[in-house]
Design a protein around this motif. Structure first.
Motif, PDB file in Angstrom:
ATOM      1  N   THR A  87     -15.481  23.342  37.356  1.00 23.99           N
ATOM      2  CA  THR A  87     -16.342  23.143  36.184  1.00 23.99           C
ATOM      3  C   THR A  87     -15.759  23.769  34.914  1.00 23.99           C
ATOM      4  O   THR A  87     -16.425  23.755  33.879  1.00 23.99           O
ATOM      5  N   GLU A  94     -18.955  22.727  26.751  1.00 25.39           N
ATOM      6  CA  GLU A  94     -20.317  23.094  26.400  1.00 25.39           C
ATOM      7  C   GLU A  94     -20.345  24.346  25.512  1.00 25.39           C
ATOM      8  O   GLU A  94     -21.172  24.451  24.602  1.00 25.39           O
ATOM      9  N   GLY A 155     -32.910  23.393  27.048  1.00 25.39           N
ATOM     10  CA  GLY A 155     -32.379  23.565  28.393  1.00 25.39           C
ATOM     11  C   GLY A 155     -30.868  23.533  28.453  1.00 25.39           C
ATOM     12  O   GLY A 155     -30.259  24.152  29.329  1.00 25.39           O
ATOM     13  N   ARG A 156     -30.240  22.812  27.534  1.00 23.90           N
ATOM     14  CA  ARG A 156     -28.776  22.725  27.545  1.00 23.90           C
ATOM     15  C   ARG A 156     -28.149  24.085  27.296  1.00 23.90           C
ATOM     16  O   ARG A 156     -27.142  24.426  27.906  1.00 23.90           O
ATOM     17  N   ARG A 158     -29.492  27.068  28.051  1.00 23.44           N
ATOM     18  CA  ARG A 158     -29.653  27.881  29.255  1.00 23.44           C
ATOM     19  C   ARG A 158     -28.687  27.438  30.355  1.00 23.44           C
ATOM     20  O   ARG A 158     -28.106  28.264  31.056  1.00 23.44           O
ATOM     21  N   THR A 159     -28.510  26.131  30.483  1.00 26.54           N
ATOM     22  CA  THR A 159     -27.595  25.618  31.499  1.00 26.54           C
ATOM     23  C   THR A 159     -26.165  26.049  31.215  1.00 26.54           C
ATOM     24  O   THR A 159     -25.408  26.395  32.127  1.00 26.54           O
ATOM     25  N   THR A 160     -25.790  26.049  29.942  1.00 25.21           N
ATOM     26  CA  THR A 160     -24.438  26.471  29.565  1.00 25.21           C
ATOM     27  C   THR A 160     -24.193  27.915  29.966  1.00 25.21           C
ATOM     28  O   THR A 160     -23.131  28.250  30.511  1.00 25.21           O
ATOM     29  N   MET A 162     -25.732  29.613  32.335  1.00 24.51           N
ATOM     30  CA  MET A 162     -25.734  29.705  33.793  1.00 24.51           C
ATOM     31  C   MET A 162     -24.401  29.217  34.377  1.00 24.51           C
ATOM     32  O   MET A 162     -23.856  29.822  35.307  1.00 24.51           O
ATOM     33  N   MET A 163     -23.878  28.144  33.837  1.00 26.78           N
ATOM     34  CA  MET A 163     -22.604  27.609  34.322  1.00 26.78           C
ATOM     35  C   MET A 163     -21.459  28.574  34.027  1.00 26.78           C
ATOM     36  O   MET A 163     -20.550  28.755  34.834  1.00 26.78           O
TER      37      MET A 163
END
Length: 323
Positions: A87, A94, A155-156, A158-160, A162-163
């Motif tokens: 990833t 991101e 949400g994008r 937060r996802t960034t 987390m990734m």
């Protein structure tokens, strides 16, 4: 009665929320390269979380600045890593998106602070028009800040985080090319400084006698990447002489970033003020003209200085990379 709006708190607000340990991990010089990369990501993620509340509040520009710097450093680390996991490229892209969202507001912060310093020196009779000019940029900054707040609430974002945290956590993912990489930390990170330095040197050699503004901006980016790569490599150096040489190189790259950053800020200020003056009343247009003239002088100063700073980088790189 005035209602005070409290900035919304992110659901991701502490390192454990990202699956990171409560305290920052430590790394030794002789640890493998992946350990240094993960520790750097961990520290920068903590910086993002530390400065996010201040960025949301918007009252102190330094928080947004430091949050954006942390994002840039993580992108640089992922570029140097050569593939920390499947990833990696997606995460780096991101982080670029997030950096751009922060950058829009940061550009206004830099511009407004500078313009206020410039017009403060103007005559009293010009102060009203000067304040009106700056106020237009303040209004534009407010619009940009509202867009940024939507990003941070989404949400994008937060996802960034987390990734990115997944790449920082030991044992979560293994480098896809680890088996092909020399296990000596110095080889992977210190000698890896050759690549960003050579790119910088190649860019300098390709410049015409009078480089364009875009050319100098691109050169600044090369200098920034060299600096960040040096910051990653320094803890991995296996002896004091190498650490010292890297420190000198990083300082020189930082100076280049500062000089050419000042040049770029002046270019942006002149362009934006000139565009604003196109439909302004005569008093504001007069102030705009004075500001643009000063920005041109600011550019000239930076253009006179940057070659000497590049020479400092060359000298530092010669000492380090001949080892």
């Amino acid at each position: 009665m005035t209602t005070v709006t409290t900035p919304q708190r992110s659901p991701v607000s502490t390192p454990p929320d990202l699956g990171l340990p409560p305290e920052p991990p430590k790394v030794r010089s002789d640890d493998p390269p992946v350990a240094h990369i993960r520790v750097k990501l961990d520290r920068q993620l903590r910086a993002v979380l530390e400065h996010e509340p201040g960025t949301r509040a918007g009252t102190e520009p330094e928080h947004l600045h430091q949050m954006r710097v942390a994002i840039r450093r993580m992108r640089s680390v992922l570029k140097v890593s050569g593939g920390l996991g499947p990833t990696t490229d997606e995460v780096r892209a991101e982080l670029g998106w997030l950096g751009n969202a922060l950058g829009e507001v940061r550009d206004y912060d830099v511009l407004i602070e500078h313009l206020r310093e410039v017009v403060a020196e103007f005559e009293t009779t010009d102060q009203l028009a000067a304040r009106q000019l700056v106020a237009r940029f303040v209004a534009q900054r407010g619009q940009a800040k509202r867009r940024l707040t939507k990003v941070l609430n989404g949400g994008r974002y937060r996802t960034t985080l987390m990734m990115t945290a997944q790449l920082a956590r030991p044992g979560e993912v293994e480098p896809v090319v680890e088996s092909q990489v020399d296990t000596t930390t110095e080889v992977d990170l210190v000698r890896a400084l050759r690549k960003p330095y050579r790119k910088l040197a190649k860019a300098v050699a390709a410049l015409p006698e009078n480089p364009s503004d875009d050319d100098l901006h691109a050169l600044r980016i090369h200098g920034k990447r060299l600096r960040y790569a040096g910051e990653l490599a320094k803890p991995a150096a296996l002896d004091k002489a190498a650490k010292k040489a890297i420190k000198v190189l990083v300082k020189a790259a930082e100076r280049l970033q500062t000089v050419l950053g000042d040049h770029q800020d002046a270019v942006v200020a002149a362009d934006r003020v000139r565009a604003l003056a196109a439909d302004a009343d005569p008093a504001i247009a007069f102030i705009a003209g004075r500001i643009v003239e000063r920005e041109h002088l600011r550019c000239a100063v930076a253009r006179a200085v940057w070659p000497d700073v590049v020479a400092e980088i060359d000298a530092a790189a010669e000492v380090l990379l001949k080892r």
